[in-house]
Design a protein around this motif. Structure first.
Motif, mmCIF file in Angstrom:
data_model
loop_
_atom_site.group_PDB
_atom_site.id
_atom_site.type_symbol
_atom_site.label_atom_id
_atom_site.label_comp_id
_atom_site.label_asym_id
_atom_site.label_seq_id
_atom_site.Cartn_x
_atom_site.Cartn_y
_atom_site.Cartn_z
ATOM 1 N N LEU A 272 24.155 40.649 82.034
ATOM 2 C CA LEU A 272 23.944 40.981 83.436
ATOM 3 C C LEU A 272 25.068 41.893 83.908
ATOM 4 O O LEU A 272 26.254 41.620 83.647
ATOM 5 C CB LEU A 272 23.893 39.723 84.296
ATOM 6 C CG LEU A 272 22.524 39.020 84.405
ATOM 7 C CD1 LEU A 272 22.084 38.474 83.051
ATOM 8 C CD2 LEU A 272 22.570 37.882 85.428
ATOM 9 N N LEU A 273 24.692 42.977 84.591
ATOM 10 C CA LEU A 273 25.648 43.972 85.069
ATOM 11 C C LEU A 273 25.615 44.031 86.594
ATOM 12 O O LEU A 273 24.589 43.746 87.214
ATOM 13 C CB LEU A 273 25.301 45.359 84.503
ATOM 14 C CG LEU A 273 25.171 45.489 82.985
ATOM 15 C CD1 LEU A 273 24.799 46.929 82.628
ATOM 16 C CD2 LEU A 273 26.447 45.083 82.285
ATOM 17 N N PRO A 274 26.721 44.436 87.214
ATOM 18 C CA PRO A 274 26.777 44.471 88.676
ATOM 19 C C PRO A 274 25.884 45.555 89.270
ATOM 20 O O PRO A 274 25.432 46.477 88.570
ATOM 21 C CB PRO A 274 28.255 44.759 88.966
ATOM 22 C CG PRO A 274 28.740 45.463 87.746
ATOM 23 C CD PRO A 274 27.993 44.852 86.593
ATOM 24 N N VAL A 275 25.669 45.466 90.551
ATOM 25 C CA VAL A 275 24.749 46.359 91.251
ATOM 26 C C VAL A 275 25.115 47.828 91.039
ATOM 27 O O VAL A 275 24.250 48.670 90.806
ATOM 28 C CB VAL A 275 24.726 46.013 92.758
ATOM 29 C CG1 VAL A 275 23.981 47.080 93.538
ATOM 30 C CG2 VAL A 275 24.090 44.641 92.986
ATOM 31 N N GLY A 276 26.389 48.152 91.083
ATOM 32 C CA GLY A 276 26.794 49.548 90.944
ATOM 33 C C GLY A 276 26.499 50.147 89.587
ATOM 34 O O GLY A 276 26.324 51.354 89.459
ATOM 35 N N GLY A 277 26.477 49.309 88.551
ATOM 36 C CA GLY A 277 26.156 49.791 87.208
ATOM 37 C C GLY A 277 27.361 50.229 86.405
ATOM 38 O O GLY A 277 27.516 49.853 85.258
ATOM 39 N N LYS A 278 28.252 51.018 86.986
ATOM 40 C CA LYS A 278 29.426 51.487 86.253
ATOM 41 C C LYS A 278 30.410 50.340 86.048
ATOM 42 O O LYS A 278 30.673 49.554 86.960
ATOM 43 C CB LYS A 278 30.111 52.632 87.005
ATOM 44 C CG LYS A 278 31.343 53.164 86.285
ATOM 45 C CD LYS A 278 32.105 54.165 87.135
ATOM 46 C CE LYS A 278 33.458 54.493 86.487
ATOM 47 N NZ LYS A 278 34.303 55.344 87.315
ATOM 48 N N LEU A 279 30.959 50.259 84.827
ATOM 49 C CA LEU A 279 31.877 49.172 84.487
ATOM 50 C C LEU A 279 33.319 49.634 84.343
ATOM 51 O O LEU A 279 34.242 48.846 84.503
ATOM 52 C CB LEU A 279 31.445 48.503 83.177
ATOM 53 C CG LEU A 279 30.069 47.829 83.190
ATOM 54 C CD1 LEU A 279 29.746 47.271 81.810
ATOM 55 C CD2 LEU A 279 30.022 46.724 84.229
ATOM 56 N N GLY A 280 33.509 50.875 83.995
ATOM 57 C CA GLY A 280 34.859 51.370 83.757
ATOM 58 C C GLY A 280 34.795 52.764 83.173
ATOM 59 O O GLY A 280 34.014 53.593 83.636
ATOM 60 N N ASN A 281 35.577 52.992 82.110
ATOM 61 C CA ASN A 281 35.608 54.306 81.475
ATOM 62 C C ASN A 281 35.750 54.179 79.964
ATOM 63 O O ASN A 281 36.308 53.207 79.464
ATOM 64 C CB ASN A 281 36.776 55.147 81.998
ATOM 65 C CG ASN A 281 36.594 55.583 83.438
ATOM 66 O OD1 ASN A 281 37.178 55.018 84.349
ATOM 67 N ND2 ASN A 281 35.757 56.585 83.645
ATOM 68 N N MET A 282 35.244 55.185 79.268
ATOM 69 C CA MET A 282 35.578 55.373 77.862
ATOM 70 C C MET A 282 36.817 56.262 77.866
ATOM 71 O O MET A 282 36.754 57.437 78.201
ATOM 72 C CB MET A 282 34.431 56.037 77.110
ATOM 73 C CG MET A 282 34.713 56.250 75.633
ATOM 74 S SD MET A 282 34.939 54.733 74.675
ATOM 75 C CE MET A 282 33.289 53.990 74.817
ATOM 76 N N VAL A 283 37.939 55.678 77.531
ATOM 77 C CA VAL A 283 39.215 56.370 77.663
ATOM 78 C C VAL A 283 39.582 57.045 76.344
ATOM 79 O O VAL A 283 39.642 56.391 75.298
ATOM 80 C CB VAL A 283 40.333 55.397 78.085
ATOM 81 C CG1 VAL A 283 41.649 56.149 78.266
ATOM 82 C CG2 VAL A 283 39.946 54.680 79.368
ATOM 83 N N PHE A 284 39.821 58.349 76.409
ATOM 84 C CA PHE A 284 40.239 59.123 75.246
ATOM 85 C C PHE A 284 41.740 59.343 75.275
ATOM 86 O O PHE A 284 42.321 59.620 76.331
ATOM 87 C CB PHE A 284 39.556 60.500 75.227
ATOM 88 C CG PHE A 284 38.112 60.473 74.828
ATOM 89 C CD1 PHE A 284 37.737 60.616 73.498
ATOM 90 C CD2 PHE A 284 37.117 60.314 75.782
ATOM 91 C CE1 PHE A 284 36.417 60.605 73.121
ATOM 92 C CE2 PHE A 284 35.781 60.302 75.416
ATOM 93 C CZ PHE A 284 35.431 60.452 74.081
ATOM 94 N N GLY A 285 42.346 59.253 74.109
ATOM 95 C CA GLY A 285 43.742 59.644 73.957
ATOM 96 C C GLY A 285 43.831 61.022 73.317
ATOM 97 O O GLY A 285 42.824 61.709 73.131
ATOM 98 N N THR A 286 45.036 61.430 72.982
ATOM 99 C CA THR A 286 45.236 62.733 72.354
ATOM 100 C C THR A 286 45.415 62.546 70.849
ATOM 101 O O THR A 286 46.313 61.832 70.416
ATOM 102 C CB THR A 286 46.477 63.439 72.940
ATOM 103 O OG1 THR A 286 47.568 62.497 73.016
ATOM 104 C CG2 THR A 286 46.187 63.964 74.319
ATOM 105 N N THR A 287 44.576 63.183 70.081
ATOM 106 C CA THR A 287 44.625 63.061 68.624
ATOM 107 C C THR A 287 45.738 63.938 68.060
ATOM 108 O O THR A 287 46.212 64.857 68.724
ATOM 109 C CB THR A 287 43.289 63.493 67.989
ATOM 110 O OG1 THR A 287 43.147 64.913 68.135
ATOM 111 C CG2 THR A 287 42.109 62.788 68.639
ATOM 112 N N PRO A 288 46.160 63.669 66.821
ATOM 113 C CA PRO A 288 47.173 64.540 66.200
ATOM 114 C C PRO A 288 46.736 65.997 66.164
ATOM 115 O O PRO A 288 47.562 66.902 66.349
ATOM 116 C CB PRO A 288 47.284 63.971 64.775
ATOM 117 C CG PRO A 288 46.901 62.538 64.919
ATOM 118 C CD PRO A 288 45.829 62.519 65.965
#
Length: 352
Positions: A272-288
């Motif tokens: 079950l997910l909240p009304v807004g739908g968005k949960l957060g972020n897929m966070v990218f770092g910096t690769t070598p």
């Protein structure tokens, strides 16, 4: 110009952008839209956030009282690193050079470009697998190529429930009532209004087949088992009875070991997910590749970033003479502190 001079990140990404337009959006890309940070250390947000707390009463001509911050757990966590490569080897180079028919040559070249596209498709699949594993288990596990990691998002035990009767027992199960109860529980105990429920078709079909569902849809039928129910009827029933919109995720990927097809969202569970739908972020770092190669004038032309944080790097190896394409990403899904409930905004239900 030599054909192999065309195998550059810029050309590969132009090809990828064209192909990507034909690909459907993954569910995880909507729940955890991409964002970027520097480095590889993520402030992973857990606990609760977002609930409004009423202001305290105050007398005139007195100092305002300090408010304690809401309970939000922030833990520093190194994000996982993913990297693979493909190559155009010496034999393939010779085969291409020997082709005189333009149509055959274009087909061969497209196949080489699609090899690089497969790496980029794989990077998307990796992110989707992590997102769906997170919302269905509360963990993200990485196990392969000598790397074994387990990211525990420390969801509360209150966020994990079980069906009153296993939905696989279609004679006695009560999936509609279970969902009604879970929505009420989320509202009264977790203080999160729910608007969506995620499952795959196998799980959804258990709701369709349940005798209790058929009895609700056809209350006057004498032979319930013989009634044919459509998916839309069940979705409409759930929306009216629970306020939940059903999100079906039947997307799948090929397992790294053996290549067998696996569902991103597993059997035996719904979320079950909240009304807004968005949960957060897929966070990218910096690769070598991004840190070292993009900043180096000698190699910057061979490096590009796509999909917010995926690095594409090409290089020529002089012995043996190969052209390599390397794709890498550092990423992890994170619940957002700005989302109502934060990590406490989902409910995971075991249904079998």
């Amino acid at each position: 110009m030599n054909f192999f001079d065309y195998i550059t990140p810029a050309n590969l990404l132009a090809y990828w952008d064209n192909k990507k337009a034909d690909q459907s959006t993954y569910m995880g890309e909507m729940l955890f839209p991409a964002t970027k940070i520097q480095g590889l250390e993520l402030n992973k947000v857990g606990g609760r956030s977002g609930l409004p707390v009423r202001l305290k009463a105050s007398a005139f001509d007195t100092q305002a009282t300090y408010r304690d911050r809401l309970s939000v757990e922030v833990t520093k966590q190194k994000m996982p690193f993913f990297r693979e490569r493909m190559k155009v080897d010496e034999e393939t180079r010779q085969q291409i050079l020997a082709i005189s028919n333009d149509q055959i040559l274009r087909s061969y070249i497209a196949r080489i470009f699609d090899d690089a596209g497969n790496l980029l498709r794989g990077s998307r699949a990796t992110r989707e697998r992590m997102a769906m594993e997170l919302i269905s288990t509360g963990h993200v596990k990485i196990d392969g190529n000598g790397v074994k990691l387990d990211y525990n998002y420390n969801l509360s035990n209150k966020q994990k429930v079980k069906a009153s009767v296993a939905w696989t027992d279609t004679d006695n199960s009560k999936p509609v009532q279970d969902l009604i109860d879970w929505v009420d529980y989320c509202r009264t105990d977790l203080f999160v209004p729910m608007g969506y429920v995620v499952m795959n078709t196998r799980t959804f079909n258990l709701i369709k087949k349940s005798k209790s569902t058929l009895a609700i849809l056809f209350p006057t039928a004498t032979q319930i088992a013989s009634q044919i129910v459509t998916s839309q009827q069940v979705k409409d029933l759930l929306l009216s009875a629970t306020g939940l919109q059903v999100l079906i995720n039947d997307s799948f990927y090929a397992d790294e070991v053996g290549g067998a097809g696996k569902l991103f969202y597993p059997d035996g569970v719904c979320t079950l997910l909240p009304v807004g739908g968005k949960l957060g972020n897929m966070v990218f770092g910096t690769t070598p590749e991004e840190i070292d190669l993009l900043s180096d004038p000698k190699t910057s032309g061979n490096t590009r970033i796509t999909d917010t944080g995926v690095a594409v790097y090409t290089r020529l190896i002089d012995h043996p003479v190969n052209r390599e394409v390397i794709v890498s990403q550092i990423c992890l899904p994170s619940f957002g502190a700005d989302v109502d409930g934060g990590a406490g905004s989902i409910l995971i239900a075991k249904i079998d």
